[in-house]
Write a protein that holds these residues in place. Sequence first.
Motif, PDB file in Angstrom:
ATOM      1  N   GLY A  38       0.814  -1.208   0.000  1.00  0.00           N
ATOM      2  CA  GLY A  38       0.000   0.000   0.000  1.00  0.00           C
ATOM      3  C   GLY A  38       0.856   1.270   0.000  1.00  0.00           C
ATOM      4  N   LEU A  39       1.905   1.205   0.785  1.00  0.00           N
ATOM      5  CA  LEU A  39       2.809   2.351   0.875  1.00  0.00           C
ATOM      6  C   LEU A  39       3.502   2.636  -0.447  1.00  0.00           C
ATOM      7  CD1 LEU A  39       3.115   2.807   4.207  1.00  0.00           C
ATOM      8  CD2 LEU A  39       5.418   3.350   3.424  1.00  0.00           C
ATOM      9  N   LEU A  40       3.912   1.532  -1.069  1.00  0.00           N
ATOM     10  CA  LEU A  40       4.592   1.630  -2.362  1.00  0.00           C
ATOM     11  C   LEU A  40       3.658   2.260  -3.400  1.00  0.00           C
ATOM     12  CD1 LEU A  40       7.442   0.683  -3.163  1.00  0.00           C
ATOM     13  CD2 LEU A  40       6.384  -1.343  -4.173  1.00  0.00           C
ATOM     14  N   TRP A  42       1.113   4.214  -2.707  1.00  0.00           N
ATOM     15  CA  TRP A  42       0.851   5.579  -2.263  1.00  0.00           C
ATOM     16  C   TRP A  42       2.012   6.500  -2.636  1.00  0.00           C
ATOM     17  CZ3 TRP A  42       3.304   8.392   1.742  1.00  0.00           C
ATOM     18  CH2 TRP A  42       2.654   9.569   2.109  1.00  0.00           C
ATOM     19  N   SER A  43       3.250   5.946  -2.583  1.00  0.00           N
ATOM     20  CA  SER A  43       4.439   6.748  -2.875  1.00  0.00           C
ATOM     21  C   SER A  43       4.489   7.183  -4.342  1.00  0.00           C
ATOM     22  CB  SER A  43       5.700   5.953  -2.547  1.00  0.00           C
ATOM     23  OG  SER A  43       5.866   4.928  -3.513  1.00  0.00           O
ATOM     24  N   ASN A  44       3.705   6.470  -5.200  1.00  0.00           N
ATOM     25  CA  ASN A  44       3.628   6.829  -6.611  1.00  0.00           C
ATOM     26  C   ASN A  44       4.951   6.636  -7.364  1.00  0.00           C
ATOM     27  OD1 ASN A  44       1.909   7.445  -8.625  1.00  0.00           O
ATOM     28  ND2 ASN A  44       1.417   9.514  -7.916  1.00  0.00           N
ATOM     29  N   LEU A  45       5.814   5.795  -6.845  1.00  0.00           N
ATOM     30  CA  LEU A  45       7.093   5.519  -7.510  1.00  0.00           C
ATOM     31  C   LEU A  45       6.856   4.762  -8.815  1.00  0.00           C
ATOM     32  CD1 LEU A  45       9.440   4.524  -4.559  1.00  0.00           C
ATOM     33  CD2 LEU A  45       9.770   6.431  -6.143  1.00  0.00           C
ATOM     34  N   PHE A  46       5.824   3.912  -8.793  1.00  0.00           N
ATOM     35  CA  PHE A  46       5.480   3.153  -9.996  1.00  0.00           C
ATOM     36  C   PHE A  46       4.202   3.723 -10.588  1.00  0.00           C
ATOM     37  CE2 PHE A  46       7.933   0.263  -7.399  1.00  0.00           C
ATOM     38  CZ  PHE A  46       8.824  -0.284  -8.315  1.00  0.00           C
ATOM     39  N   ASP A  47       4.068   3.546 -11.855  1.00  0.00           N
ATOM     40  CA  ASP A  47       2.837   3.913 -12.546  1.00  0.00           C
ATOM     41  C   ASP A  47       1.674   3.167 -11.899  1.00  0.00           C
ATOM     42  OD1 ASP A  47       2.054   4.346 -16.018  1.00  0.00           O
ATOM     43  OD2 ASP A  47       0.674   4.076 -14.322  1.00  0.00           O
ATOM     44  N   ARG A  48       0.629   3.866 -11.514  1.00  0.00           N
ATOM     45  CA  ARG A  48      -0.479   3.207 -10.823  1.00  0.00           C
ATOM     46  C   ARG A  48      -1.240   2.255 -11.745  1.00  0.00           C
ATOM     47  NH1 ARG A  48      -2.591   7.514  -6.281  1.00  0.00           N
ATOM     48  NH2 ARG A  48      -0.688   7.303  -5.061  1.00  0.00           N
ATOM     49  N   GLY A  49      -1.035   2.393 -13.036  1.00  0.00           N
ATOM     50  CA  GLY A  49      -1.633   1.431 -13.978  1.00  0.00           C
ATOM     51  C   GLY A  49      -0.916   0.102 -13.927  1.00  0.00           C
ATOM     52  N   LEU A  50       0.374   0.128 -13.515  1.00  0.00           N
ATOM     53  CA  LEU A  50       1.167  -1.105 -13.449  1.00  0.00           C
ATOM     54  C   LEU A  50       1.135  -1.714 -12.064  1.00  0.00           C
ATOM     55  CD1 LEU A  50       4.299  -0.108 -15.561  1.00  0.00           C
ATOM     56  CD2 LEU A  50       2.289  -1.372 -16.285  1.00  0.00           C
ATOM     57  N   LEU A  51       1.034  -0.859 -11.038  1.00  0.00           N
ATOM     58  CA  LEU A  51       0.964  -1.365  -9.656  1.00  0.00           C
ATOM     59  C   LEU A  51      -0.369  -0.966  -9.044  1.00  0.00           C
ATOM     60  CD1 LEU A  51       2.702  -2.768  -7.365  1.00  0.00           C
ATOM     61  CD2 LEU A  51       3.026  -0.449  -6.508  1.00  0.00           C
ATOM     62  N   ALA A  53      -3.532  -0.812  -6.414  1.00  0.00           N
ATOM     63  CA  ALA A  53      -3.601  -0.755  -4.948  1.00  0.00           C
ATOM     64  C   ALA A  53      -4.131  -2.076  -4.407  1.00  0.00           C
ATOM     65  CB  ALA A  53      -4.518   0.382  -4.530  1.00  0.00           C
ATOM     66  N   PRO A  54      -3.749  -2.412  -3.171  1.00  0.00           N
ATOM     67  CA  PRO A  54      -4.227  -3.668  -2.582  1.00  0.00           C
ATOM     68  C   PRO A  54      -5.745  -3.779  -2.605  1.00  0.00           C
ATOM     69  CG  PRO A  54      -2.563  -2.657  -1.170  1.00  0.00           C
ATOM     70  CD  PRO A  54      -2.819  -1.690  -2.284  1.00  0.00           C
TER      71      PRO A  54
END
Lengths: 268, 273
Positions: A38-40, A42-51, A53-54
Amino acid sequence: MPQERAVKRSGCAKQRGFSTAPFLAGVASFLTLGAAWGLLWWSNLFDRGLLPAPWEVLKVLIEQMTEKGLWLDILLSTRRVVVGVVCGLAIALPVGFLLGWYKSVRAFIDPVINFYRALPPIALIPLVIVYFGIGEPARISVLIYAAFFSSVIVIYEGIKMIPPIYIRVSKALGASDFEIFKKIVVPAALPHVLTAFRVSTGVCWTTLVAAELVAAERGLGAVIVNGQNFFQVPVIFVGIIMIGTVAVLMDQVLRYATAHLLTWQESM
Amino acid sequence: METQRQAARERVIFNNVSKTYHGDHGSVKVVEDVSFKLAEGEFVSLIGPSGCGKTTMLQMLAGFVTQDTGQITLDGGPIKGPGSDRGVIFQEYGVFPWLTVEKNIDFGLSLRCNKHLDSKRKELVAHYLKLMHLNGFEKAYPKHLSGGMRQRLALARAYAVNPNILLMDEPFGALDAQTRLALQLQLMEVLTEERKTVLLITHSVEEAIFLSNRILIISARPSKILRVVDVPFPYPRTPELTATPEFQRLRLELEEVSMQQYAKQQELAAETQ
């Protein structure tokens, strides 16, 4: 004897069975993993289309269960693994015994077994497809193959390691060959047979998913492939999580069974 | 004492027995021309350096190994493999870890060849549980037992099928001194109650004197009988016996002989390496 050290008898029966502390620790470790995920996100380090949310994945999971028949995929995959493991072990038991018990048989068959064992079962999938097509027989035969070769070694090493003193003691008490087999070899080999069961279950899950990735309409491997084909990343996540969950659950069941059957073991 | 023994029935006769092992590194003669007799109810110990071939002698009598030359007679006939008429006790106990104490004692009784004891099975198990002071532990697995208790369990299991000869290969070798003494006393107690012919292999001169009627001192490899010693002390023996000057004199005497053989065997071992 008075001079002798007293021996603790406590804990004879209490150790086995379900215990809450390790279970809670397991739950906590998965919750931590979920939180990190979830933190990862939230941090937006990865494209949200690829990662995803839980909770998004959880939503898709429920959706898949209720609307797309995910339970059928789970059932099919589990059934394939169980059939593969049971059939593979059924062949591996007598073969493993012959190999462990008779040195001459071992010298003759060992090299061949080692060759096939070194071969990843996945490498056989194309050949099996040529022979059996892409239907259920193809998948099941690869699984039987995988279960057999991963368990036969464990079983025969187990038979080979039975301490000779047990055989001697039973012979001195007048046991016949059949009695030695029934009363010594079988119980002494049981821990190794159960280990073989667990090892081959693990190997079969790996192999199954590979087989389903290549050719299957249904099953957890197929779920992942479908997710990929339609670029539905949460579906891929659902497939992966379910495979892990079912495999862990099956291993837990086997562990539980092992603990119950082997209360006599020193290390338990 | 001497005449008494001659009058007793001879159970076992070793007549010029020899044995050579053929291995990858050549042949080793382990037993050479050994002759001795065991009379009914006699307790005989073999003392000798490790690796000298005592165990081979015991295993020939147990039926695990066959001699090359010479004859071994058991109650007038040749030995045809292992059998429940000879109980064998090993240093490593060999109790079955997957069986409870009770089931371990019952093991021999559950075999087809001991079917004639079937009607008394339960009584026998209960009897030897008690005799070996294992009552209260019927349902325990061997993992919960101490070394001494495991060896008592092995004894109970061997006794249950009623062998008339006990072959013991360093049975107390793995135990601490206290437990060892306790078990020696107990063995003596049990033997007083149910007399058996015993062949004991031991490293301990003291143990041999304390327990036996007769001691055979075995040479370094190949095993020959170097000396036969009659132990003059009457039974029942108590631990106080070991403190008497007679006991100590005999012990020192035999230890000297056995140390010489030990040194010889060390040289042999060094040569073969």
